[in-house]
Enzyme design. Structure first.
Site, PDB file in Angstrom:
ATOM      1  N   TYR A 160       0.830  -1.206   0.000  1.00  0.00           N
ATOM      2  CA  TYR A 160       0.000   0.000   0.000  1.00  0.00           C
ATOM      3  C   TYR A 160       0.868   1.262   0.000  1.00  0.00           C
ATOM      4  O   TYR A 160       0.655   2.186  -0.798  1.00  0.00           O
ATOM      5  CB  TYR A 160      -0.906  -0.036   1.227  1.00  0.00           C
ATOM      6  CG  TYR A 160      -1.773   1.171   1.442  1.00  0.00           C
ATOM      7  CD1 TYR A 160      -2.956   1.333   0.727  1.00  0.00           C
ATOM      8  CD2 TYR A 160      -1.434   2.139   2.385  1.00  0.00           C
ATOM      9  CE1 TYR A 160      -3.771   2.437   0.947  1.00  0.00           C
ATOM     10  CE2 TYR A 160      -2.231   3.236   2.602  1.00  0.00           C
ATOM     11  CZ  TYR A 160      -3.407   3.384   1.880  1.00  0.00           C
ATOM     12  OH  TYR A 160      -4.204   4.481   2.099  1.00  0.00           O
ATOM     13  N   LYS A 164       1.143   4.165  -2.861  1.00  0.00           N
ATOM     14  CA  LYS A 164       0.800   5.552  -2.551  1.00  0.00           C
ATOM     15  C   LYS A 164       1.985   6.492  -2.774  1.00  0.00           C
ATOM     16  O   LYS A 164       1.794   7.656  -3.163  1.00  0.00           O
ATOM     17  CB  LYS A 164       0.297   5.647  -1.115  1.00  0.00           C
ATOM     18  CG  LYS A 164      -1.055   4.977  -0.888  1.00  0.00           C
ATOM     19  CD  LYS A 164      -2.115   5.496  -1.841  1.00  0.00           C
ATOM     20  CE  LYS A 164      -3.523   5.110  -1.409  1.00  0.00           C
ATOM     21  NZ  LYS A 164      -4.550   5.581  -2.364  1.00  0.00           N
TER      22      LYS A 164
END
Length: 297
Positions: A160, A164
């Protein structure tokens, strides 16, 4: 003042959480909204219509090239154009690196990073075509979603956080590349209480303590939407290539990687020279930042 009167806004992952709040606030500001969510867009569409706004739903998979194209096509078919895209859709598959398998890595990268690319690319196709036809879209905007996990790091979220971080870089690069088309490209790195943060016990406890102390709920995902609406509106003209952190009532401008302490010589470095020099540079450099903004120790 209606910041987005008659603008057409596509929001991915808008069926719940932060995306839902984006959709409702854009509608309150006069936008026509495409609510994209693979699971449940219909309830948000009905909420917008109950407010007197216009909205349609989309269940297309934005991580699929054709699915992303279908979302943009649906907006154009229903409302004639697209002014703003909010790339919000995301999933979690949290694991430490030593326990993560390739499917968990690929799933998160696909939705977050590939999804941001696919939807953006289809929107850009539309904006370029309109520009070449002599009917440019008014104030086209991309608003991407990064995360403090990507900017500062959060153990257990390597897939993640990597996605990002890449979206933050995508934002800076896309802003430069699309400036000639007048496209504003920015990103947010939000912090709020949603289904995706349910396991962050320390953050949940801090939010509950502040809510009890002040009466203000810093974890409300609705706190994020006004910034996104502004960035998706013509009023944000001149602001591009930036990533903003937002948490409760705090907004900050994230600063990209910068060169810190340096050493220069007019010849190739030898390994022993690096060994004698690099520790001192690191000692003088600012420490990396934790996810809460404080220096790592």
């Amino acid at each position: 003042m209606s910041f987005c009167k008659d603008r057409v806004v596509v929001i991915t992952g808008a069926g719940a959480g932060i995306g839902r709040e984006h959709a409702l606030e854009f509608a309150r500001q006069g936008a026509k909204v495409v609510v994209n969510d693979v699971a449940a867009p219909d309830a948000v569409v009905e909420e917008i219509r109950a407010l007197g706004g216009e909205a349609i739903g989309s269940r297309d998979d934005i991580s699929d090239w054709d699915g992303a194209g279908a979302v943009i096509a649906a907006a154009i078919d229903a409302f004639g154009t697209v002014h703003t895209v909010v790339n919000n859709a995301g999933i979690l598959r949290d694991k430490m690196l030593v326990n993560m398998d390739v499917d968990q890595w690929d799933a998160v990268i696909k939705v977050h990073l590939r999804g941001t690319f696919c939807v953006s690319r289809h929107a850009i196709n539309h904006w370029r075509a309109q520009d070449k036809a002599g009917t440019p879209v008014d104030a086209p905007r991309l608003v991407n979603t990064s995360s403090p996990s990507g900017l500062f790091g959060n153990p257990g979220q390597i897939n993640y956080g990597s996605a990002k971080a890449a979206i933050a870089a995508f934002t800076v690069l896309a802003a430069d590349e699309l400036a000639r088309l007048g496209v504003g490209v920015n990103a947010i790195a939000p912090t709020a209480l949603t289904d995706m943060t349910a396991g962050l016990d320390a953050y949940v406890a801090a939010v509950e303590a502040e809510r009890e102390r002040t009466g203000f709920d810093p974890g409300d995902p609705g706190n994020i939407a006004p910034l996104v609406v502004y960035l998706g509106s013509p009023a944000s003209e001149g602001i591009t290539g930036r990533v903003f952190t937002i948490k409760g009532g705090e907004i900050s401008v994230a600063e990209t990687w910068v060169k810190g302490p340096r050493a220069v010589q007019e010849k190739r470095w030898e390994v022993d020279e690096i060994a004698a020099t690099l520790p001192g540079l690191v000692e003088r450099a600012r420490p990396n930042t934790q996810i809460n903004g404080s220096p790592r120790t």
